[in-house]
Motif scaffolding. Sequence first.
Motif, PDB file in Angstrom:
ATOM      1  N   LEU B  82      51.387  94.805  51.924  1.00  0.00           N
ATOM      2  CA  LEU B  82      50.404  93.769  51.949  1.00  0.00           C
ATOM      3  C   LEU B  82      49.067  94.671  51.499  1.00  0.00           C
ATOM      4  O   LEU B  82      48.300  94.067  50.885  1.00  0.00           O
ATOM      5  N   LYS B  83      49.051  95.951  51.848  1.00  0.00           N
ATOM      6  CA  LYS B  83      47.928  96.401  51.797  1.00  0.00           C
ATOM      7  C   LYS B  83      47.788  97.000  50.149  1.00  0.00           C
ATOM      8  O   LYS B  83      46.806  96.957  49.680  1.00  0.00           O
ATOM      9  N   ALA B  85      49.200  95.127  47.703  1.00  0.00           N
ATOM     10  CA  ALA B  85      49.248  94.061  46.927  1.00  0.00           C
ATOM     11  C   ALA B  85      47.976  93.636  46.402  1.00  0.00           C
ATOM     12  O   ALA B  85      47.782  93.116  45.073  1.00  0.00           O
ATOM     13  N   HIS B 120      55.027  94.056  57.019  1.00  0.00           N
ATOM     14  CA  HIS B 120      53.991  94.639  56.323  1.00  0.00           C
ATOM     15  C   HIS B 120      54.230  94.452  54.845  1.00  0.00           C
ATOM     16  O   HIS B 120      53.584  94.706  54.101  1.00  0.00           O
TER      17      HIS B 120
END
Lengths: 158, 179
Positions: B82-83, B85, B120
């Motif tokens: 997610l970081k 993306a 995550h």
Amino acid sequence: MQAQEIFDILKNQFPDAVTALNSEPSFDPFIIVETAQIANVALFCRDDEHLQFDYLMCLSGMDLGENLGVVYHLYSTTLAHRIVLKVTAPKTNPKVPTVERVWRTADWHERECYDLIGVIFEGHHNLIRILCPYDWEGHPLQKDYKTPEEYHGMKVPY
Amino acid sequence: MGLLNRLNDPYEGGGIILGTVEDVLNWGRSKSDWYLSFGLACCAIEFMAMNASHFDFMRFGTIFRTSPRQADFIMTTGTVTLKMAERIKKLYEQMAEPKYVMSVGSCSNSGGPYWEHGYHVLKGVDRVIPVDVYVPGCPPRPEAMEEGMVKLQKLINQEAIFNKRKKMADLEKLAKSEK
């Protein structure tokens, strides 16, 4: 040097902080230390001429249900012996003094422990998240963690 | 296609090619695609193997570009967290049209081995950017990634510049009749 001798040296120096030695034959012997004194005990472990624990191999966090714990694996590169220290803190107030000033590697290890388990290290100069995004909520490796539904507009579950 | 087989034609005087502008442009674009490789995790190792001399990805005309402005397509090789993306979305928006996306490996197709418990991991990069070609595998063999490149070339060859709607309708009819 064997674990019992290390325990005796530590017990002589800190009679009230070092409480028990667990030396069951099936795994590594570990010493339980009182939480408020861990920084002093760590400094003594590193500097004493008989112990010389100059290498913190690993700093891990534990979730023990009601309490959170921290495990320190120490090794001496000069004298070639190793020991394990354990501390616990209640989940409602998970504060542990930092050993960052003793071994520099504990800087990022403690940030990871804070990020994933939730232990707050007092005295750390920059205790922010290191693996999860900076505005993540919750501590993912606790046993009762629930995956969030959404993060910044992206759907998280499958 | 009739593009290159009239070069030695004696009646035409030689050296004259007749074709459509779309064919020439698509041929040029598909055979010299420059990619922005997004090597994130283990699929990037297989990707490096594909670039090496044994499988030789460069014979497709591709060159590794480091800036999204100079790239035609992006290959997301590896797990997309997610970081990361948000950064991929920014890079995709910085690329110039026409651009394509090839998603390599299970993790960027649909979350991969982290689909069930990964808190995550973004379950598939197509949740943030539109994907053209999916290459399955964990990791895919270099030959599988090269087949993905061939599919992308076929996709580019079918692009229309004039009369887009008519060409799209013709392609759909062709696809339906093949079924």
